[in-house]
Design an enzyme around this catalytic site. Structure first.
Site, mmCIF file in Angstrom:
data_model
loop_
_atom_site.group_PDB
_atom_site.id
_atom_site.type_symbol
_atom_site.label_atom_id
_atom_site.label_comp_id
_atom_site.label_asym_id
_atom_site.label_seq_id
_atom_site.Cartn_x
_atom_site.Cartn_y
_atom_site.Cartn_z
ATOM 1 N N SER A 116 51.497 55.954 -73.736
ATOM 2 C CA SER A 116 50.959 55.158 -72.581
ATOM 3 C C SER A 116 50.608 55.660 -71.408
ATOM 4 O O SER A 116 49.939 55.223 -70.421
ATOM 5 C CB SER A 116 52.054 53.933 -72.021
ATOM 6 O OG SER A 116 53.138 54.505 -71.434
ATOM 7 N N LYS A 153 55.259 54.868 -65.960
ATOM 8 C CA LYS A 153 53.978 54.096 -65.798
ATOM 9 C C LYS A 153 53.518 54.574 -64.358
ATOM 10 O O LYS A 153 54.420 55.129 -63.549
ATOM 11 C CB LYS A 153 53.879 52.709 -65.560
ATOM 12 C CG LYS A 153 54.218 51.961 -66.960
ATOM 13 C CD LYS A 153 52.845 51.960 -67.905
ATOM 14 C CE LYS A 153 52.996 51.382 -69.188
ATOM 15 N NZ LYS A 153 54.286 51.836 -69.994
#
Lengths: 195, 195
Positions: A116, A153
């Site tokens: 990610s 993230k």
DNA sequence: TTGCCTAGTGAACGAGCGTTCACTATACTG
DNA sequence: CAGTATAGTGAACGCTCGTTCACTAGGCAA
């Protein structure tokens, strides 16, 4: 980097402590500790080693560090000379432990799984150095618990009505707008990859 | 990780050497060196520290290392517990210097410029750990001099008639088939990035 | 040649080292 | 209650530490 210094550093790295004067005499092939005493005196004057408040030797930065030669692509000629000629005296030296870790008590390592953050060049199998923190700034890469799940993230502050949210560095992943909770656990301070 | 151990490690990290028993007495608030002697004895038995051939304390792996907690995405629950509760006793520990560097005498650091290895997730500004070498194996990322110019690329052995060639990790760069010379200077062993 | 600097030897110094011993106080066990 | 670990104090031990001093041998300059 003379022969005395080299042997001293080798000793320090294998024994994880400085030698005594008697050990240095053996190491340097002197029969008298006094000869050692004077060589060490010059090294201290030259800043190669330091002395304790009571005589014992203490390593300087040189002992755990690795030379930084220059850019890989630009300005390489002189830098690469260093690779060949061992001419490392004038180059910068760094220790990765000191370079990467600011606050040891708050710092941990995590292994990366998933893709990610791939557009930020953090790939599966990389190690990330994280520092515990409750708050982050916009743009920080964070380890966070959002609605009960853990993830790594980009942290985005505001810009969305509902408050802070998380963004992946991979267009295949949608932004995460927390429904119930968003708790920052740590901020990513560095990345390490080994081949 | 009890209070004694913590103070000892703190001392070692700031002084870059082990304390004497007298210093430990101060550090641990003992009035007698004998109390220190017995606490240290237990630490040695527990493998937290080691002793020299003549009594002096020597650090173990614990002293320069950082705890590795687990994967960022999978199996995180218990791992992240560690971040919160300091429960790091059972986790793996690594030292970046030891982790990244195998042969110190042959190892150097270069700063990356340009984007030719971007698909291998080596970006501008990253530091690469390189090890001097004359030969490389197919697939290694190498620092090489090809026809008089220095570059960092994938090393490709054969497959092309003219012998070894170089390949970028970026489709905007064409493969490099050396006309006159291809000289390997070093092999990339690791990458480090700091935020 | 004489004189002086440098580099090394070897013996000696007080201080601090790790270690041991004898002793005390507190806490737990039966 | 006595009996026994446990944890700490304080003094003493021999040994090695870093340091100093006196001395020797070789090299260079005047």
């Amino acid at each position: 980097m003379n022969a005395y210094t080299e042997k001293l550093i080798t000793f320090y790295r294998s024994h994880k402590r400085m030698p005594t004067y008697a050990e240095l005499a053996t190491l340097w092939s002197f029969k008298s500790k006094n000869a050692v005493f004077r060589v060490v005196g010059k090294m201290v004057a030259a800043g190669i080693v330091a002395k304790d408040h009571l005589g014992r030797l203490v390593p300087t930065s040189t002992f755990q560090e690795t030379p930084v030669l220059g850019l890989v692509k630009a300005g390489l000629p002189s830098a690469i000379d260093g690779v060949e000629t061992y001419g490392i005296d004038e180059s910068e030296m760094i220790s990765f432990d000191e370079f990467l870790i600011k606050d040891r008590a708050k710092t941990y390592i995590l292994e990366v799984d998933g893709d990610s953050m791939i557009d930020a060049h953090i790939a599966k199998g990389d190690l990330v150095i994280v520092e515990r923190a409750e708050k982050a700034r916009d743009g920080d890469i964070v380890i966070a618990e959002v609605d009960g799940e853990w993830t790594m993230k980009y942290f985005r502050e505001q810009k969305h009505d509902t408050g802070p949210w998380l963004e992946a560095a991979n267009k295949n992943y949608a932004p995460i707008y927390p429904e119930h909770s968003l708790r920052i656990a740590a901020i990513v301070r560095g990345v390490v990859r080994k081949y």
